[in-house]
Scaffold this motif. Structure first.
Motif, PDB file in Angstrom:
ATOM      1  N   PRO A   1      -5.843  10.314  42.373  1.00 40.68           N
ATOM      2  CA  PRO A   1      -6.316  10.682  41.032  1.00 40.68           C
ATOM      3  C   PRO A   1      -7.086  11.998  41.061  1.00 40.68           C
ATOM      4  O   PRO A   1      -7.357  12.536  42.137  1.00 40.68           O
ATOM      5  CB  PRO A   1      -7.238   9.514  40.667  1.00 40.68           C
ATOM      6  N   ASN A   2      -7.457  12.486  39.895  1.00 40.19           N
ATOM      7  CA  ASN A   2      -8.289  13.684  39.811  1.00 40.19           C
ATOM      8  C   ASN A   2      -9.538  13.510  40.638  1.00 40.19           C
ATOM      9  O   ASN A   2     -10.171  12.461  40.590  1.00 40.19           O
ATOM     10  CB  ASN A   2      -8.696  13.944  38.361  1.00 40.19           C
ATOM     11  N   GLY A   3      -9.873  14.524  41.404  1.00 36.72           N
ATOM     12  CA  GLY A   3     -11.093  14.483  42.201  1.00 36.72           C
ATOM     13  C   GLY A   3     -10.936  13.782  43.538  1.00 36.72           C
ATOM     14  O   GLY A   3     -11.891  13.668  44.304  1.00 36.72           O
ATOM     15  N   ALA A   4      -9.722  13.350  43.875  1.00 34.14           N
ATOM     16  CA  ALA A   4      -9.489  12.629  45.138  1.00 34.14           C
ATOM     17  C   ALA A   4      -9.667  13.533  46.358  1.00 34.14           C
ATOM     18  O   ALA A   4      -9.948  13.050  47.451  1.00 34.14           O
ATOM     19  CB  ALA A   4      -8.088  12.031  45.137  1.00 34.14           C
ATOM     20  N   GLY A   5      -9.451  14.846  46.162  1.00 33.34           N
ATOM     21  CA  GLY A   5      -9.554  15.780  47.289  1.00 33.34           C
ATOM     22  C   GLY A   5      -8.227  16.428  47.650  1.00 33.34           C
ATOM     23  O   GLY A   5      -8.105  17.058  48.698  1.00 33.34           O
ATOM     24  N   LYS A   6      -7.228  16.328  46.777  1.00 33.27           N
ATOM     25  CA  LYS A   6      -5.895  16.864  47.067  1.00 33.27           C
ATOM     26  C   LYS A   6      -5.906  18.391  47.176  1.00 33.27           C
ATOM     27  O   LYS A   6      -5.402  18.955  48.135  1.00 33.27           O
ATOM     28  CB  LYS A   6      -4.894  16.440  45.975  1.00 33.27           C
ATOM     29  N   THR A   7      -6.473  19.042  46.161  1.00 31.46           N
ATOM     30  CA  THR A   7      -6.468  20.511  46.163  1.00 31.46           C
ATOM     31  C   THR A   7      -7.287  21.044  47.331  1.00 31.46           C
ATOM     32  O   THR A   7      -6.868  21.982  48.017  1.00 31.46           O
ATOM     33  CB  THR A   7      -7.007  21.055  44.810  1.00 31.46           C
ATOM     34  N   THR A   8      -8.423  20.425  47.598  1.00 31.76           N
ATOM     35  CA  THR A   8      -9.247  20.865  48.730  1.00 31.76           C
ATOM     36  C   THR A   8      -8.450  20.752  50.031  1.00 31.76           C
ATOM     37  O   THR A   8      -8.404  21.684  50.834  1.00 31.76           O
ATOM     38  CB  THR A   8     -10.531  20.016  48.807  1.00 31.76           C
TER      39      THR A   8
ATOM     40  N   TYR B   1     -19.268  19.820  50.201  1.00 31.09           N
ATOM     41  CA  TYR B   1     -19.978  20.735  49.309  1.00 31.09           C
ATOM     42  C   TYR B   1     -21.399  20.208  49.210  1.00 31.09           C
ATOM     43  O   TYR B   1     -21.710  19.149  49.754  1.00 31.09           O
ATOM     44  CB  TYR B   1     -19.289  20.806  47.952  1.00 31.09           C
TER      45      TYR B   1
ATOM     46  N   ALA C   1     -15.787  16.313  49.622  1.00 36.13           N
ATOM     47  CA  ALA C   1     -14.498  16.398  48.926  1.00 36.13           C
ATOM     48  C   ALA C   1     -13.381  15.817  49.787  1.00 36.13           C
ATOM     49  O   ALA C   1     -12.450  15.188  49.268  1.00 36.13           O
ATOM     50  CB  ALA C   1     -14.201  17.847  48.562  1.00 36.13           C
TER      51      ALA C   1
ATOM     52  N   VAL D   1     -21.268  16.746  47.428  1.00 33.43           N
ATOM     53  CA  VAL D   1     -20.081  15.906  47.431  1.00 33.43           C
ATOM     54  C   VAL D   1     -19.272  16.136  48.722  1.00 33.43           C
ATOM     55  O   VAL D   1     -19.234  17.262  49.235  1.00 33.43           O
ATOM     56  CB  VAL D   1     -19.211  16.161  46.160  1.00 33.43           C
TER      57      VAL D   1
HETATM   58  N1  LIG Z   1     -15.984  24.571  45.067  1.00 33.41           N
HETATM   59  C1  LIG Z   1     -16.460  23.330  44.893  1.00 33.41           C
HETATM   60  N2  LIG Z   1     -17.781  23.083  44.837  1.00 33.41           N
HETATM   61  C2  LIG Z   1     -18.264  21.828  44.684  1.00 33.41           C
HETATM   62  N3  LIG Z   1     -17.486  20.724  44.556  1.00 33.41           N
HETATM   63  C3  LIG Z   1     -16.155  20.911  44.594  1.00 33.41           C
HETATM   64  C4  LIG Z   1     -15.566  22.206  44.757  1.00 33.41           C
HETATM   65  N4  LIG Z   1     -14.216  22.055  44.765  1.00 33.41           N
HETATM   66  C5  LIG Z   1     -13.970  20.743  44.596  1.00 33.41           C
HETATM   67  N5  LIG Z   1     -15.130  20.047  44.496  1.00 33.41           N
HETATM   68  C6  LIG Z   1     -15.258  18.588  44.326  1.00 33.41           C
HETATM   69  O1  LIG Z   1     -14.553  17.972  45.375  1.00 33.41           O
HETATM   70  C7  LIG Z   1     -13.854  16.817  44.926  1.00 33.41           C
HETATM   71  C8  LIG Z   1     -12.377  16.950  45.205  1.00 33.41           C
HETATM   72  O2  LIG Z   1     -11.819  17.970  44.381  1.00 33.41           O
HETATM   73  P1  LIG Z   1     -10.292  18.410  44.447  1.00 33.41           P
HETATM   74  O3  LIG Z   1      -9.923  18.674  45.857  1.00 33.41           O
HETATM   75  O4  LIG Z   1     -10.107  19.515  43.476  1.00 33.41           O
HETATM   76  O5  LIG Z   1      -9.556  17.092  43.941  1.00 33.41           O
HETATM   77  P2  LIG Z   1      -8.095  16.892  43.321  1.00 33.41           P
HETATM   78  O6  LIG Z   1      -7.289  18.118  43.581  1.00 33.41           O
HETATM   79  O7  LIG Z   1      -7.571  15.673  44.009  1.00 33.41           O
HETATM   80  O8  LIG Z   1      -8.297  16.647  41.858  1.00 33.41           O
HETATM   81  C9  LIG Z   1     -14.203  16.683  43.455  1.00 33.41           C
HETATM   82  O9  LIG Z   1     -15.284  15.789  43.336  1.00 33.41           O
HETATM   83  C10 LIG Z   1     -14.592  18.085  43.067  1.00 33.41           C
HETATM   84  O10 LIG Z   1     -15.487  18.070  41.974  1.00 33.41           O
END
Ligand SMILES: Nc1ncnc2c1ncn2[C@@H]1O[C@H](COP(=O)(O)OP(=O)(O)O)[C@@H](O)[C@H]1O
Ligand SMILES: [Mg+2]
Length: 293
Positions: A38-45, A14, A19, A17
């Motif tokens: 942990p939160n923000g690790a990149g799991k959902t992405t 992004y 991700a 960042v």
């Molecule tokens: N659409 C987006 N735009 C900018 N940054 C993003 C976006 N989606 C996720 N991020 C950033 O990417 C990183 C990984 O996020 P995410 O995959 O949601 O982590 P997790 O699911 O492990 O908590 C975080 O720092 C988050 O803030």
């Protein structure tokens, strides 16, 4: 065992960042694969790129050796981290509605059984408890009888009993020879359910393997604790043991030698605990910070 999914050099950038940062792994058919961190690790992405919801900046995801494509949506099931359900519909009506979206579907009666929905079938979606809502969302993810189901933090925020109930459902699904891809920040959940895990931090892979393999590889020691009141300060100091919450904590690779030492020093073993390292301890060891920070 056949690889259902292969992920090569997956990267998502992004503006400010990274991700997901050059991640590689494979998932075997019929296994439960855990993406941990942990939160923000990149799991959902990572999981949303695998689902074809968002595009990678670099790298590729292969599904049975083919690059992911739109047609795949009929063959996979997705439970999102945040999902809105239609208000003013009952659970039964919601199942009926979602059934109409797919060509091939599983019988609703079977889903009700598999996800344990019978008690609240006629309840309005808005009135479901957290655990009931997650069970419905799981049923919706399974409605097209997918080979592979993606679950993004399905138990976050549930109470311990509801989490345990949900774990049983995941075991039921695995028993039907489906591949389950799960993200979680609960290490005990991964240890219970996952055949293989990938631990991520700041978008990078920090460990990969079966929970057992990883723990054997990284730990020879176990943790012994006993009430501090039973152990003279001089001894604690001499051996460099730690005191935490009124417990003396001893890390040892040789339980017999440690217990013999304690007995030789005439220390009471009442209230002594021996704990094997778990994935939380592994995360701490690999990153230097604990998962909940
Ligand atoms: N659409 C987006 N735009 C900018 N940054 C993003 C976006 N989606 C996720 N991020 C950033 O990417 C990183 C990984 O996020 P995410 O995959 O949601 O982590 P997790 O699911 O492990 O908590 C975080 O720092 C988050 O803030
Ligand atoms: Mg997430």
């Amino acid at each position: 065992m056949q690889d259902v999914i292969r992920v090569e050099n997956l990267t998502k950038k992004y503006k400010d960042v990274i991700a997901v940062d050059g991640v590689n792994f494979t998932i075997k058919k019929g296994t439960c694969f855990g993406l941990l961190g942990p939160n923000g690790a990149g799991k959902t992405t990572t999981i949303e790129i695998m689902e074809g919801i968002i595009k990678a900046s670099e790298g590729q995801v292969y599904y049975y050796d083919k690059a992911i494509n739109a047609a795949m949506s009929q063959q996979i099931g997705i439970q999102f981290q945040h999902t809105a359900l239609q208000d003013f519909l009952s659970v039964q009506e919601t199942l009926n509605l979602f059934t109409s979206f797919y060509q091939h579907t599983i019988a609703i009666s079977e889903l009700v059984e598999l996800c344990d929905l019978s008690e609240f079938l006629n309840r309005d979606n808005r009135l479901l408890s957290g655990g009931q809502r997650q069970r419905l969302l799981l049923a919706l993810a399974l409605i097209n009888d997918p080979d592979i189901v993606f679950l993004d933090e399905p138990t976050t925020g549930l109470d311990p009993q509801a989490r345990r109930n949900f774990w049983q459902l995941i075991k039921n699904i695995k028993a039907r020879d489906k591949t389950v891809v799960l993200t979680t920040h609960y290490m005990d959940e991964a240890q219970q359910l996952c055949d293989d895990v990938l631990i991520m931090d700041h978008g990078k892979v920090i460990a990969r393997g079966s929970p057992r393999q990883l723990l054997n590889q990284h730990f020879q020691e176990v943790f012994i604790s006993l009430p501090a009141i039973q152990v003279p300060d001089a001894l604690v100091e001499h051996y460099g043991w730690h005191i935490n919450a009124q417990q003396v904590e001893i890390t040892t690779a040789d339980v017999e030698a440690t217990l013999s030492l304690l007995l030789a020093k005439k220390i009471s073993l009442t209230g002594l605990h021996i704990k094997s390292p778990n994935l939380d301890d592994l995360f701490l060891k690999l990153t230097g910070h604990s998962l909940r920070d």
